[in-house]
Design a protein around this motif. Sequence first.
Motif, PDB file in Angstrom:
ATOM      1  N   GLY A  12       0.808  -1.168   0.075  1.00 54.44           N
ATOM      2  CA  GLY A  12      -0.156  -0.147   0.183  1.00 54.44           C
ATOM      3  C   GLY A  12       0.754   1.199  -0.003  1.00 54.44           C
ATOM      4  N   GLY A  13      -0.050   2.380  -0.126  1.00 55.91           N
ATOM      5  CA  GLY A  13       0.842   3.815  -0.233  1.00 55.91           C
ATOM      6  C   GLY A  13       1.885   3.995   0.928  1.00 55.91           C
ATOM      7  N   SER A  14       1.442   3.562   2.268  1.00 60.65           N
ATOM      8  CA  SER A  14       2.283   4.016   3.161  1.00 60.65           C
ATOM      9  C   SER A  14       3.477   3.144   3.218  1.00 60.65           C
ATOM     10  CB  SER A  14       1.707   4.186   4.377  1.00 60.65           C
ATOM     11  OG  SER A  14       0.991   2.951   4.831  1.00 60.65           O
ATOM     12  N   SER A  15       3.566   1.955   2.614  1.00 58.97           N
ATOM     13  CA  SER A  15       4.555   0.969   2.739  1.00 58.97           C
ATOM     14  C   SER A  15       5.499   1.375   1.436  1.00 58.97           C
ATOM     15  CB  SER A  15       4.219  -0.369   2.233  1.00 58.97           C
ATOM     16  OG  SER A  15       2.951  -1.011   3.173  1.00 58.97           O
ATOM     17  N   LEU A  16       5.174   2.515   0.624  1.00 65.15           N
ATOM     18  CA  LEU A  16       6.080   2.893  -0.205  1.00 65.15           C
ATOM     19  C   LEU A  16       6.032   4.499  -0.471  1.00 65.15           C
ATOM     20  CD1 LEU A  16       4.772   0.305  -2.930  1.00 65.15           C
ATOM     21  CD2 LEU A  16       7.144   0.347  -2.221  1.00 65.15           C
ATOM     22  N   ALA A  17       5.870   4.993   0.641  1.00 62.88           N
ATOM     23  CA  ALA A  17       5.863   6.453   0.671  1.00 62.88           C
ATOM     24  C   ALA A  17       7.059   7.257   0.640  1.00 62.88           C
ATOM     25  CB  ALA A  17       5.280   6.778   2.089  1.00 62.88           C
ATOM     26  N   LYS A  24      12.463  -1.476   3.159  1.00 57.69           N
ATOM     27  CA  LYS A  24      11.649  -2.311   3.918  1.00 57.69           C
ATOM     28  C   LYS A  24      10.990  -3.350   3.252  1.00 57.69           C
ATOM     29  CE  LYS A  24      10.519   0.394   7.895  1.00 57.69           C
ATOM     30  NZ  LYS A  24       9.225   1.152   8.600  1.00 57.69           N
ATOM     31  N   VAL A  25      10.256  -2.796   1.847  1.00 57.77           N
ATOM     32  CA  VAL A  25       9.590  -3.675   1.255  1.00 57.77           C
ATOM     33  C   VAL A  25      10.335  -4.279   0.349  1.00 57.77           C
ATOM     34  CG1 VAL A  25       8.218  -3.531  -1.196  1.00 57.77           C
ATOM     35  CG2 VAL A  25       7.734  -1.811   0.948  1.00 57.77           C
ATOM     36  N   ALA A  26      11.543  -4.071  -0.164  1.00 63.18           N
ATOM     37  CA  ALA A  26      12.417  -4.829  -0.906  1.00 63.18           C
ATOM     38  C   ALA A  26      13.013  -5.952   0.021  1.00 63.18           C
ATOM     39  CB  ALA A  26      13.716  -4.148  -1.420  1.00 63.18           C
ATOM     40  N   GLU A  27      13.371  -5.854   1.212  1.00 59.60           N
ATOM     41  CA  GLU A  27      13.716  -6.670   2.272  1.00 59.60           C
ATOM     42  C   GLU A  27      12.668  -8.021   2.237  1.00 59.60           C
ATOM     43  OE1 GLU A  27      15.283  -6.544   6.488  1.00 59.60           O
ATOM     44  OE2 GLU A  27      16.301  -5.014   5.277  1.00 59.60           O
ATOM     45  N   LEU A 127      10.338   0.614  -8.275  1.00 57.65           N
ATOM     46  CA  LEU A 127      10.199  -0.835  -7.707  1.00 57.65           C
ATOM     47  C   LEU A 127      11.032  -1.963  -8.361  1.00 57.65           C
ATOM     48  CD1 LEU A 127       9.890  -1.875  -4.628  1.00 57.65           C
ATOM     49  CD2 LEU A 127       7.593  -2.626  -5.556  1.00 57.65           C
ATOM     50  N   SER A 128      10.358  -1.904  -9.718  1.00 55.94           N
ATOM     51  CA  SER A 128      10.970  -3.116 -10.535  1.00 55.94           C
ATOM     52  C   SER A 128      12.410  -2.824 -10.662  1.00 55.94           C
ATOM     53  CB  SER A 128      10.284  -3.175 -11.962  1.00 55.94           C
ATOM     54  OG  SER A 128      10.600  -2.026 -12.709  1.00 55.94           O
ATOM     55  N   GLU A 129      12.945  -1.684 -10.958  1.00 56.01           N
ATOM     56  CA  GLU A 129      14.403  -1.398 -11.317  1.00 56.01           C
ATOM     57  C   GLU A 129      15.042  -1.713  -9.992  1.00 56.01           C
ATOM     58  OE1 GLU A 129      15.959  -0.258 -13.967  1.00 56.01           O
ATOM     59  OE2 GLU A 129      17.774   0.303 -13.169  1.00 56.01           O
ATOM     60  N   TYR A 130      14.470  -1.310  -8.834  1.00 54.86           N
ATOM     61  CA  TYR A 130      15.308  -1.513  -7.623  1.00 54.86           C
ATOM     62  C   TYR A 130      15.423  -3.028  -7.278  1.00 54.86           C
ATOM     63  CZ  TYR A 130      16.670  -0.590  -2.718  1.00 54.86           C
ATOM     64  OH  TYR A 130      17.448  -0.790  -1.430  1.00 54.86           O
ATOM     65  N   PRO A 272       6.934  -6.876  10.157  1.00 57.56           N
ATOM     66  CA  PRO A 272       6.746  -7.946   9.252  1.00 57.56           C
ATOM     67  C   PRO A 272       6.674  -9.391  10.183  1.00 57.56           C
ATOM     68  CG  PRO A 272       8.832  -7.074   8.610  1.00 57.56           C
ATOM     69  CD  PRO A 272       8.237  -6.318   9.848  1.00 57.56           C
ATOM     70  N   ASN A 273       7.072  -9.291  11.256  1.00 51.05           N
ATOM     71  CA  ASN A 273       6.832 -10.477  12.070  1.00 51.05           C
ATOM     72  C   ASN A 273       5.542 -10.603  12.818  1.00 51.05           C
ATOM     73  OD1 ASN A 273       9.487 -11.410  11.273  1.00 51.05           O
ATOM     74  ND2 ASN A 273      10.351 -10.007  12.947  1.00 51.05           N
ATOM     75  N   ALA A 274       4.758  -9.392  12.895  1.00 50.31           N
ATOM     76  CA  ALA A 274       3.519  -9.596  13.466  1.00 50.31           C
ATOM     77  C   ALA A 274       2.735 -10.698  12.706  1.00 50.31           C
ATOM     78  CB  ALA A 274       2.717  -8.124  13.503  1.00 50.31           C
ATOM     79  N   GLU A 275       1.869 -11.379  13.592  1.00 50.53           N
ATOM     80  CA  GLU A 275       0.935 -12.508  12.676  1.00 50.53           C
ATOM     81  C   GLU A 275       0.390 -12.104  11.711  1.00 50.53           C
ATOM     82  OE1 GLU A 275      -1.779 -16.182  14.534  1.00 50.53           O
ATOM     83  OE2 GLU A 275      -0.982 -14.459  15.950  1.00 50.53           O
TER      84      GLU A 275
END
Length: 443
Positions: A12-17, A24-27, A127-130, A272-275
């Motif tokens: 979502g938007g805040s995940s890629l702000a 974080k997303v790439a990880e 994102l695709s480039e990264y 990311p570790n939250a259930e």
Amino acid sequence: MKKDHVKTVKFGGSSLANAEQFKKVAEIIKSDPNRAYVVPSAPGKRFKGDDKVTDMLYSLHGKAENGEDYSELFAQIRKRYDEIIEGLGMMRDFLDEDFAQIEAELKNGTSADYVASRGEYLNGKILSEYLGFDFIDAKDVIFFKKDGSFDEYKTNAVLKGVLKTREKAVIPGFYGSDPDDRIVTFSRGGSDITGSIVARASDSELYENWTDVSGFLMADPRIVDDPKPIKVITYRELRELSYMGATVLHEEAIFPVRVAGIPVMIKNTNDPNAEGTLIVAKTDYIDTKNVITGIAGKKNFSVITIEKDLMNSAVGFGAEVLGILAKHGLVFEHLPSGIDTMSVILSSHQLENYRDEIVNELCKATEPDCISIEDGLALLAVVGRGMVRERGTAARVFGAIAKAGVNIKMIDQGSSELNIIVGIDENELEKATRAIYAEFIGE
Ligand code: ADP
Ligand code: ASP
Ligand code: MG
């Protein structure tokens, strides 16, 4: 190439702000090789009060359309992306051509959908480039019909074929194209729908929807402090809750994955570790404690009430009323009725342009004793698969609302006993939500 355990992941938007969030997303993506197809949103808010790029793009289009100077806003949008590009160590000129193209289109009087879609398009390219994944422009794989509705058949056929040839790819959310090759968007929050479509076409074993909360919570966290996350929820419960305003997942996003029986997992990019929350077709999972799964509410409804003596024996009365609404393309939410009264509850914005016209037509067609429209209603849904086996749930819901001093104007319980919906004054939605949460879950 056989792809057995593929996952589709939507961010979502805040995940890629900003660049930090991209990292974080790439990880997250790189930590699981099965995360093969990635659907990004446009950059959202970086902090409270910040602007979402999609909102900025709609304003940009508005300014261009009105012949106003938009150069400053254009530069601000560009800056949002430049900061991401630089923060990720990519070439500064990476999006030069794309921005030149957007500017040219603006000068040509392009559509709001085209401009708004660029939020996802540009984020997808970055994102695709990264990630080193292929970029698939959504305009080539997500299709709308001439009337603007989603073309499920064509999309599935084309998207399936394209995804078979791509092992890892980024497909921007929110938009596609129509038969004239024009860009069309889903409604706001529509990247969730794209993710679901991609999950289906790629035969994914799971659709992960990454956002800024640790799953679907039992109530809106902006209303109830620290609500408990829902561990498992069925598609049907989710549909009820998201339709009623729990905005975590777009209300239409459930359909493509449901057809294919693909479970959805809501996860938190910042934890990311939250259930998280698992959304499934059916569950044997018995919440021994929880009678209700969640609470959600929506404001801005109106009630049209029609009174007429002996309405109960007037054949075709209801059909007459609904026919008039249908003629104006209006959809209604609930239809509570008494012996000599009938009420129609519908979202207020639908009445904006037709108010007087509708009342006049209803008067003419039904010759009522009295007709009125009341605005400012909120609908509050209490949803739970556990309600079927538990007696007295309705009494507890109504009791909690009454104890909070809130007046109930309408009650509707679905025959499936999956939900109880009440209509209340919209200024009291928060109060009633907190009261029900306290009754069933605790303070
Ligand atoms: P994204 O940009 O990742 O698509 P959204 O803003 O669309 O995220 O959805 C997540 C937001 O939904 C949360 O930040 C929260 O404020 C809101 N929300 C409303 N109701 C709920 C609920 N029941 N559970 C979790 N979040 C909710
Ligand atoms: N960016 C679009 C919006 O803000 C779509 C989405 O985020 O899902 O509505
Ligand atoms: Mg969303």
